[in-house]
Motif scaffolding. Structure first.
Motif, PDB file in Angstrom:
ATOM      1  N   UNK A  43       0.978  -1.265   0.000  1.00 13.20           N
ATOM      2  CA  UNK A  43      -0.048   0.070  -0.089  1.00 13.20           C
ATOM      3  C   UNK A  43       0.959   1.223  -0.039  1.00 13.20           C
ATOM      4  N   UNK A  44       2.021   1.169   0.599  1.00  9.37           N
ATOM      5  CA  UNK A  44       2.843   2.121   0.658  1.00  9.37           C
ATOM      6  C   UNK A  44       3.353   2.650  -0.862  1.00  9.37           C
ATOM      7  N   UNK A  45       3.747   1.615  -1.502  1.00  6.46           N
ATOM      8  CA  UNK A  45       4.169   1.861  -2.938  1.00  6.46           C
ATOM      9  C   UNK A  45       2.928   2.286  -3.905  1.00  6.46           C
ATOM     10  N   UNK A 292      -9.001 -12.533  -0.835  1.00  5.43           N
ATOM     11  CA  UNK A 292      -9.920 -12.245  -0.029  1.00  5.43           C
ATOM     12  C   UNK A 292     -10.807 -11.127  -0.067  1.00  5.43           C
ATOM     13  N   UNK A 293     -10.419 -10.308  -0.881  1.00  7.25           N
ATOM     14  CA  UNK A 293     -11.155  -8.867  -1.043  1.00  7.25           C
ATOM     15  C   UNK A 293     -10.448  -8.205  -2.240  1.00  7.25           C
ATOM     16  N   UNK A 294     -11.146  -6.830  -2.325  1.00  9.27           N
ATOM     17  CA  UNK A 294     -10.740  -6.190  -3.338  1.00  9.27           C
ATOM     18  C   UNK A 294     -10.331  -4.665  -2.576  1.00  9.27           C
ATOM     19  N   UNK A 295      -9.333  -4.001  -3.054  1.00 10.32           N
ATOM     20  CA  UNK A 295      -9.097  -2.507  -2.494  1.00 10.32           C
ATOM     21  C   UNK A 295      -8.981  -1.626  -3.625  1.00 10.32           C
ATOM     22  N   UNK A 315      -7.468  -0.611  -8.696  1.00 12.19           N
ATOM     23  CA  UNK A 315      -8.225  -1.710  -8.065  1.00 12.19           C
ATOM     24  C   UNK A 315      -7.235  -2.832  -7.977  1.00 12.19           C
ATOM     25  N   UNK A 316      -6.839  -3.327  -6.392  1.00 13.34           N
ATOM     26  CA  UNK A 316      -5.866  -4.345  -6.192  1.00 13.34           C
ATOM     27  C   UNK A 316      -6.858  -5.415  -5.485  1.00 13.34           C
ATOM     28  N   UNK A 328      -1.025  -7.027  -1.673  1.00 12.85           N
ATOM     29  CA  UNK A 328      -1.792  -6.369  -2.618  1.00 12.85           C
ATOM     30  C   UNK A 328      -1.262  -6.553  -4.104  1.00 12.85           C
ATOM     31  N   UNK A 329      -2.115  -6.647  -5.059  1.00  9.24           N
ATOM     32  CA  UNK A 329      -1.450  -6.997  -6.292  1.00  9.24           C
ATOM     33  C   UNK A 329      -2.509  -6.504  -7.304  1.00  9.24           C
ATOM     34  N   UNK A 330      -1.888  -6.151  -8.397  1.00 13.29           N
ATOM     35  CA  UNK A 330      -2.753  -5.604  -9.733  1.00 13.29           C
ATOM     36  C   UNK A 330      -3.637  -6.754 -10.121  1.00 13.29           C
ATOM     37  N   UNK A 331      -4.909  -6.405 -10.454  1.00 12.57           N
ATOM     38  CA  UNK A 331      -5.803  -7.516 -11.263  1.00 12.57           C
ATOM     39  C   UNK A 331      -5.240  -7.962 -12.575  1.00 12.57           C
TER      40      UNK A 331
END
Length: 361
Positions: A43-45, A292-295, A315-316, A328-331
């Motif tokens: 998330x910092x990146x 587990x979810x989307x950010x 969206x990650x 967190x990863x790109x879709x």
């Protein structure tokens, strides 16, 4: 005869500014912006360095899953690890019990950075040219500074007692509050410890408010009072060396007030749960079983600049690496023909399949 003027590059000037304040958990950014870590390295990146000092971060909750707590716990734990004062407000009657659910920083099994081969350092043919700007020990400073700025938290391991004992932690229950005056005064008193001035920063503070408009709070029908509190909180945080994170369920607000709340945020995030069995989404995305979810990143703080942060994506996917660490990863789009080749999201060029798919290039 005038004295010879020493020419210094912007590269060396930035280095001097970055080392003017050696405070754990504080990092210099562009245009004089200071960052503190969110507690999640990815998330910092994504945000360009972390949460901007003096900003209000708001997280829109999902009514079906408490994924926002993953962000809030990491934010609180990171502050306690860096010995930063914390103010936590919760709609529960005993908010201090929530501290027992905070994750603990993971300890690496083997620190490879402390066992570097001298021959490997000699193999860097270009880096030696920059030693005159950095100094002899700059590589170790950068190598250790990245680890100190943001920790990787083990979600299955509770925070050790040494990070809680003797810390400046203020817990507030907002369940039985008939209005927001008490919470406002507590926040004002807390933020008065970190005035923003031109001098050096001795300490920074963190404010975490969970489920601000929870239905068990008595002030939930006072929409304008809650909006006024957020406006006042944003002003107080902007003039102090602190960051405030507020989570709220937008489904409990009127659409007009929900939009107003979103405009109040400097950084706006939202989380959404992943359905257990969504066949269409499973065919569309790679790694669906591990999500587990989307950010969603709706807005990023722009402190001391008018240039927006250009995001790689908005969206990650939220994944748990080894069921312990937040990632967190790109879709990534799954291959159209269902083969096991590289997806379009991870490949830099169009991949050619042996089968004839719906799209040909």
């Amino acid at each position: 005869m005038s004295a010879t003027k020493i020419r210094t590059s912007s590269f060396s000037r930035n280095f001097l500014a970055a080392n003017s304040q050696q405070i754990p958990g504080l990092k210099h950014g562009p245009n004089g912006t200071m960052f503190i870590s969110s507690g999640i390295p990815d998330l910092d990146k994504i945000l360009g360095g972390g949460f901007s000092l003096g900003s209000l971060v708001m997280v829109m909750e999902d009514a079906e899953a408490p994924h926002h707590m993953l962000l809030l716990r990491s934010f609180m734990s990171q502050g306690l690890v860096h010995n930063q004062p914390l103010l936590y407000a919760s709609p529960s009657k005993e908010p201090r019990q929530f501290l027992g659910t905070l994750p603990s920083p993971a300890v690496p099994k083997d620190d490879k950075s402390s066992h570097r081969d001298p021959d490997e350092e000699k193999g860097l043919r270009i880096a030696w040219q920059y030693k005159k700007y950095f100094g002899e020990n700059q590589q170790s400073v950068d190598r250790d500074g990245k680890h100190e700025f943001c920790s990787e938290f083990d979600l299955r391991k509770p925070l050790e007692r040494k990070f809680l004992s003797g810390k400046r932690i203020d817990c507030v229950s907002i369940q039985d509050s008939p209005n927001l005056i008490t919470l406002h005064d507590r926040c004002a008193t807390f933020l008065s410890q970190f005035p923003r001035s031109d001098g050096s920063i001795s300490s920074v503070g963190r404010i975490a408010i969970q489920s601000f408009c929870a239905p068990q709070c008595e002030y939930t029908d006072m929409e304008w009072d809650m909006l006024s509190f957020l406006r006042s909180l944003r002003a107080m945080v902007r003039s102090s060396n602190a960051v405030a994170v507020v989570t709220f369920p937008p489904s409990l607000l009127l659409p007009s007030f929900s939009i107003r709340w979103q405009h109040m945020a400097d950084t706006l995030l939202s989380v959404k749960a992943i359905p257990d069995e969504d066949k269409e989404l499973e065919k569309l995305l790679t790694g669906y079983q591990d999500m587990v979810g989307l950010l969603n990143v709706h807005k990023v703080a722009q402190i001391n600049t008018q240039v927006p942060v250009i995001l790689e994506a908005t969206t990650y996917s939220m994944k748990l690496k080894r069921r312990r660490f937040m990632v967190l990863e790109c879709l990534n789009q799954a291959p159209i023909d269902g083969s096991s080749g590289s997806s379009y999201g991870t490949s830099g060029s169009c991949s050619v399949s042996s089968k004839t798919g719906a799209l040909d290039f």
